[in-house]
Motif scaffolding. Structure first.
Motif, short mmCIF file in Angstrom:
data_model
loop_
_atom_site.label_atom_id
_atom_site.label_comp_id
_atom_site.label_asym_id
_atom_site.label_seq_id
_atom_site.Cartn_x
_atom_site.Cartn_y
_atom_site.Cartn_z
N THR A 49 0.19 -1.48 0.05
CA THR A 49 0.52 0.06 -0.19
C THR A 49 0.56 1.24 0.61
OG1 THR A 49 -1.61 -0.84 1.49
CG2 THR A 49 -2.14 1.68 1.56
N TYR A 50 1.00 2.10 -0.53
CA TYR A 50 1.46 3.69 -0.68
C TYR A 50 0.02 4.18 -0.14
CZ TYR A 50 4.90 1.56 -3.72
OH TYR A 50 6.25 -0.13 -3.87
N ALA A 100 8.21 0.82 -7.43
CA ALA A 100 8.47 0.16 -8.36
C ALA A 100 7.77 -1.08 -7.63
CB ALA A 100 9.91 -0.43 -7.54
N THR A 101 7.41 -1.82 -8.39
CA THR A 101 6.32 -2.42 -7.35
C THR A 101 6.94 -4.42 -8.47
OG1 THR A 101 4.39 -3.28 -9.30
CG2 THR A 101 4.97 -1.82 -7.91
N VAL A 129 -1.64 -3.99 -5.42
CA VAL A 129 -0.91 -2.64 -5.22
C VAL A 129 -2.16 -1.80 -4.52
CG1 VAL A 129 0.35 -0.44 -5.48
CG2 VAL A 129 1.05 -2.76 -5.80
N ASP A 130 -2.22 -1.16 -3.39
CA ASP A 130 -2.97 -0.34 -3.19
C ASP A 130 -2.73 1.18 -3.36
OD1 ASP A 130 -5.21 -1.82 -3.18
OD2 ASP A 130 -5.36 -1.79 -1.15
N ALA A 179 -9.18 5.58 -2.99
CA ALA A 179 -8.92 4.71 -3.00
C ALA A 179 -8.71 3.66 -4.19
CB ALA A 179 -8.75 3.66 -1.51
N ILE A 180 -7.34 3.35 -5.05
CA ILE A 180 -7.77 2.49 -5.93
C ILE A 180 -6.50 1.14 -5.46
CG2 ILE A 180 -7.34 3.98 -7.90
CD1 ILE A 180 -4.20 3.84 -8.67
N ARG A 181 -7.11 -0.04 -6.75
CA ARG A 181 -6.19 -0.77 -6.66
C ARG A 181 -5.52 -1.25 -7.68
NH1 ARG A 181 -8.57 -5.50 -2.00
NH2 ARG A 181 -7.86 -3.52 -1.17
#
Length: 481
Positions: free
Chosen positions: A298-299, A345-346, A352-353, A428-430
């Motif tokens: 989560t960022y 960076a993922t 990822v949120d 919020a996005i995912r």
């Protein structure tokens, strides 16, 4: 019947015949004088016209685009529009309209009148130049250097407006709306006609219109009225400026003088209680597509202005300066950028949120930010106004479950944060990391992007291939850099 309508200032594209399964397009960017709203000005053209013809391709096609830049400066074809607005154009046509400052000011809801700080809008429909909500109090401003023509002068024109031709015997028309109006947020209506929005950002949705910059919307219109000409009204619903553009939905063999009733006014406000504007938070995919309930990372990003009126950021006080475009390519050494405040960076096949916190206080005004993530679309889980005092979606959803949709949320590649007036907001996005590569996430409002409102997205860095030597720092391109 499927008709394309471009809302804003410019459309890019040109179509050439396809060669087998490969479709090739050549874009010639030139500079010349045109008068899209009746006022001559110099502007960029694509293949000699404005807006350019559409790029037409089918799913599965291999596409090759050649861009020939004959302009006086470096450019990209990812263009978003302008901020000082004289007119709203539809398919590159429109006219300048001037309004009474008192009338423009009357379009503001009573609860928002304090925004005007005791002053009317200008004849161009703009907030007063010295409005501190618009200009901020971060640093001194030399307002005397601003030409009066920019805010306080308006010269109306009678330029030709766009006509969308339809045939009633076909029963329905499909209209495609592409938002390229930069800081304006047009609300669209057609007199005496309803619209059923069925597609957003290329994703089919349940039929449920405000057009955010960079967004794409498709709507069905039932052609069941008396054959005639019906105004299409496009009015900026934002608080920054009150202006509207018009086009005509024209039935074949119809009466051009037939009467009709508008659904919205010059400020984009509904005129009757039965007018329903698309609420994007209620969009649901046509085929249910549930995101993972497990999140790997989560960022939380504070987004907004800082230090200067023109400086914007997607991560606190860290602006993505345009000078970074000349830096060493991230593809060469992605590990060295992983801890940067301007980079996310993922790892591949993770979820990822990203939680955007729109910062503000009693002295600030922020518009909705139409944020665009390159590569794959995201799930928009929820948004709201007020402080977001949580470290994750899961934590927030326990406290306010009604603010989130974790079952069938909309999928978007352009997602707009709520506007924040004298306070804060959040979204919020995912997304699922399934397309490894170096991408960009940025605000689609061009002055915000050039002011630094962007981040680099290094998706799936753990599975990136090695860059071929000839393209690396010791190869030909490395020497060129």
């Amino acid at each position: 019947m499927k008709l394309s309508t471009l809302l804003g200032f410019a459309g890019l594209g040109a179509a050439l015949p396809s060669l087998g399964s490969i479709k090739k397009f050549e874009l010639n960017l030139t500079w010349d004088t045109r008068a899209p709203d009746g006022v001559e000005r110099e502007q960029a053209l694509v293949n000699g016209q404005f807006p350019g013809p559409p790029l037409l391709m089918d799913e599965g096609d291999t596409v090759e685009v050649t861009v020939n830049n004959y302009l006086h400066y470096n450019t990209t074809i990812h263009y978003h529009g302008l901020e000082c607005t004289d007119s709203l154009l539809i398919n590159g046509r429109g006219r300048v309209r001037c309004v009474s400052p008192g009338y423009a000011s009357s379009l503001i809801p009573p609860t928002m009148l304090s925004l005007l700080q005791g002053k009317n809008y200008t004849v161009k429909g703009c907030l007063a130049l010295d409005n501190t909500y618009a200009q901020t109090t971060y640093a001194p401003h030399n307002l005397s250097a601003v030409p009066s023509t920019l805010y306080n002068e308006c010269n109306a024109t009678e330029a030709e407006e766009a006509v969308i031709d339809v045939e009633s015997w076909k029963g329905w028309a499909s209209l495609n709306f592409i938002g390229s109006a930069s800081i304006s947020v047009p609300t669209v209506s057609i007199n005496n006609h309803s619209m059923w929005v069925y597609e957003v950002d290329g994703q089919y949705i349940q039929p449920a219109l405000t057009v955010n910059n960079g967004g794409r919307y498709s709507a069905l219109v039932k052609l069941n009225n008396t054959a005639g000409d019906y105004p299409i009204i496009v009015a900026n619903s934002g608080l920054n400026q009150k202006l509207a553009g018009r086009a005509t939905l024209s039935y074949a063999n119809g009466d051009p003088n037939i009467g009709s009733t508008p659904s919205i006014n010059y400020g984009g406000n509904s005129l009757t209680s039965d007018v329903v504007v698309l609420d994007e938070s209620t969009i649901k995919p046509l085929v249910s597509n549930k995101p993972s309930q497990r999140v790997d990372e989560t960022y939380v990003l504070d987004i907004g202005r800082y230090e200067k009126a023109w400086r914007w950021s997607l991560n606190s006080n860290n602006a993505y300066n345009l000078a970074l475009e000349a830096e060493r390519p991230m593809l060469w050494d992605p590990k060295s950028y992983e801890n940067s405040s301007l980079v996310i960076a993922t790892k591949n096949n993770t979820w990822v949120d990203i939680i955007f916190k729109v910062v503000g206080d009693s002295t600030t005004l922020q518009p909705g930010h139409p944020l665009h993530k390159h590569s794959n679309p995201v799930y928009v889980l929820g948004s709201g106004t007020g402080e977001f005092n949580y470290t994750s979606v899961a934590e927030a959803a326990k406290e306010m479950p009604g603010m989130f949709n974790l079952v069938n949320p909309p999928m978007r590649d352009t997602f707009t944060s709520p506007a924040a007036f004298q306070g804060q907001a959040w979204m919020a996005i995912r997304y699922h990391v399934i397309n490894p590569g170096a991408f960009f996430m940025h605000c689609h409002i061009d002055p915000h992007l050039t002011g630094g409102m962007a981040l680099a997205m290094l998706d799936g860095v753990d599975v990136w291939p090695t860059v071929p030597a000839q393209y690396g720092p010791k190869g030909h391109w490395g020497n060129a850099a």
